[in-house]
Design an enzyme around this catalytic site. Structure first.
Site, mmCIF file in Angstrom:
data_model
loop_
_atom_site.group_PDB
_atom_site.id
_atom_site.type_symbol
_atom_site.label_atom_id
_atom_site.label_comp_id
_atom_site.label_asym_id
_atom_site.label_seq_id
_atom_site.Cartn_x
_atom_site.Cartn_y
_atom_site.Cartn_z
ATOM 1 N N GLY A 126 3.064 -4.753 -8.842
ATOM 2 C CA GLY A 126 3.632 -4.450 -7.533
ATOM 3 C C GLY A 126 2.550 -4.285 -6.487
ATOM 4 O O GLY A 126 1.400 -3.987 -6.808
ATOM 5 N N GLN A 129 -1.511 -2.048 1.291
ATOM 6 C CA GLN A 129 -2.642 -2.363 0.395
ATOM 7 C C GLN A 129 -3.398 -3.621 0.834
ATOM 8 O O GLN A 129 -4.470 -3.903 0.310
ATOM 9 C CB GLN A 129 -2.157 -2.539 -1.046
ATOM 10 C CG GLN A 129 -1.739 -1.219 -1.683
ATOM 11 C CD GLN A 129 -1.293 -1.440 -3.107
ATOM 12 O OE1 GLN A 129 -0.147 -1.784 -3.347
ATOM 13 N NE2 GLN A 129 -2.202 -1.271 -4.036
ATOM 14 N N CYS A 188 -3.271 0.922 -10.323
ATOM 15 C CA CYS A 188 -3.010 0.509 -8.945
ATOM 16 C C CYS A 188 -4.039 -0.534 -8.560
ATOM 17 O O CYS A 188 -5.216 -0.380 -8.870
ATOM 18 C CB CYS A 188 -3.121 1.733 -8.034
ATOM 19 S SG CYS A 188 -2.830 1.367 -6.292
ATOM 20 N N LEU A 189 -3.596 -1.604 -7.893
ATOM 21 C CA LEU A 189 -4.533 -2.657 -7.477
ATOM 22 C C LEU A 189 -5.643 -2.096 -6.596
ATOM 23 O O LEU A 189 -6.743 -2.633 -6.582
ATOM 24 C CB LEU A 189 -3.779 -3.751 -6.708
ATOM 25 C CG LEU A 189 -2.805 -4.607 -7.519
ATOM 26 C CD1 LEU A 189 -2.092 -5.585 -6.599
ATOM 27 C CD2 LEU A 189 -3.539 -5.361 -8.619
ATOM 28 N N HIS A 234 6.144 4.111 -7.073
ATOM 29 C CA HIS A 234 4.718 3.995 -6.737
ATOM 30 C C HIS A 234 4.533 3.285 -5.389
ATOM 31 O O HIS A 234 3.747 3.732 -4.546
ATOM 32 C CB HIS A 234 4.041 3.229 -7.891
ATOM 33 C CG HIS A 234 2.588 2.940 -7.717
ATOM 34 N ND1 HIS A 234 1.640 3.397 -8.607
ATOM 35 C CD2 HIS A 234 1.914 2.219 -6.794
ATOM 36 C CE1 HIS A 234 0.441 2.974 -8.219
ATOM 37 N NE2 HIS A 234 0.583 2.250 -7.132
ATOM 38 N N GLU A 235 5.284 2.208 -5.179
ATOM 39 C CA GLU A 235 5.118 1.434 -3.936
ATOM 40 C C GLU A 235 5.676 2.188 -2.729
ATOM 41 O O GLU A 235 5.118 2.102 -1.631
ATOM 42 C CB GLU A 235 5.776 0.049 -4.052
ATOM 43 C CG GLU A 235 5.275 -0.845 -5.194
ATOM 44 C CD GLU A 235 3.759 -0.972 -5.268
ATOM 45 O OE1 GLU A 235 3.086 -0.828 -4.236
ATOM 46 O OE2 GLU A 235 3.240 -1.215 -6.374
ATOM 47 N N HIS A 237 3.125 4.514 -1.506
ATOM 48 C CA HIS A 237 2.118 3.855 -0.660
ATOM 49 C C HIS A 237 2.580 3.810 0.797
ATOM 50 O O HIS A 237 1.786 3.974 1.720
ATOM 51 C CB HIS A 237 1.884 2.408 -1.123
ATOM 52 C CG HIS A 237 0.872 2.261 -2.215
ATOM 53 N ND1 HIS A 237 -0.406 2.754 -2.120
ATOM 54 C CD2 HIS A 237 0.932 1.651 -3.424
ATOM 55 C CE1 HIS A 237 -1.081 2.455 -3.227
ATOM 56 N NE2 HIS A 237 -0.287 1.788 -4.039
HETATM 57 ZN ZN ZN Z 1 -0.664 1.131 -5.941
#
Ligand code: ZN
Length: 166
Positions: free
Chosen positions: A50, A55, A93-94, A135-136, A139
């Protein structure tokens, strides 16, 4: 638009961009569609499940989530119901490459959002997808997964080499 993944190797220094609150999207435009494609490319290149627009430095409430079973593009998502039961799940997480930790969150979540056709949709999810949705949305509110940890020493760091084979 110059699009680049916002990331850090040092989880004690969260990039300022990731603390921004994202704004609602007003309508689907060619720019928004282009942004979504770039988000998807960056997510796939980095083998993520995701990604949120913040991000890649764009403070808009858009997420792309792809697993082997289902793909989603959700715009202006809102949580309308959270399950009572919380369970631990290993998150990464990316924006924090190589960092992972067990995070406690509700197992089930129900969302409403707009889809790419600008229709109102409702989705219930659990497992990996339910986890990713929560999670998203964090963000979009300037929250990162490590904020859920009491102690950053609980973070697992994985060596670069192992990560590439995931
Ligand atoms: Zn993340």
């Amino acid at each position: 638009m110059k699009i680049k993944l916002v990331k850090t190797k040092n989880p004690r220094r969260v990039p300022k961009t990731l603390r921004k609150k994202s704004r609602e999207v007003k309508e689907i435009s060619p720019d928004i569609l282009g942004l979504i494609n770039e988000m998807r490319d960056i997510m796939q290149k980095n083998k993520g499940v995701g990604i949120s627009a913040i991000q890649v430095g764009v403070p808009l409430r858009i997420m792309v989530v792809e697993s082997c079973q289902e793909n989603f593009v959700l715009i202006n998502p809102e949580i309308i119901k959270l399950g009572k039961e919380k369970i631990p799940f290993r998150e990464g997480c990316l924006s924090f490459p190589g960092c992972y930790s067990q995070i406690l969150r509700p197992e089930k979540v129900k969302l409403k959002a707009k889809n790419l056709e600008w229709k109102d949709i409702e989705i219930e999810a659990d497992g990996l997808i339910g986890r990713c949705f929560q999670h998203e949305i964090d963000h979009m509110n300037g929250i990162v997964f490590i904020d859920h940890l009491k102690d950053l020493r609980d973070l697992e760091k994985e060596p670069e080499k192992k990560r590439k084979n995931e």
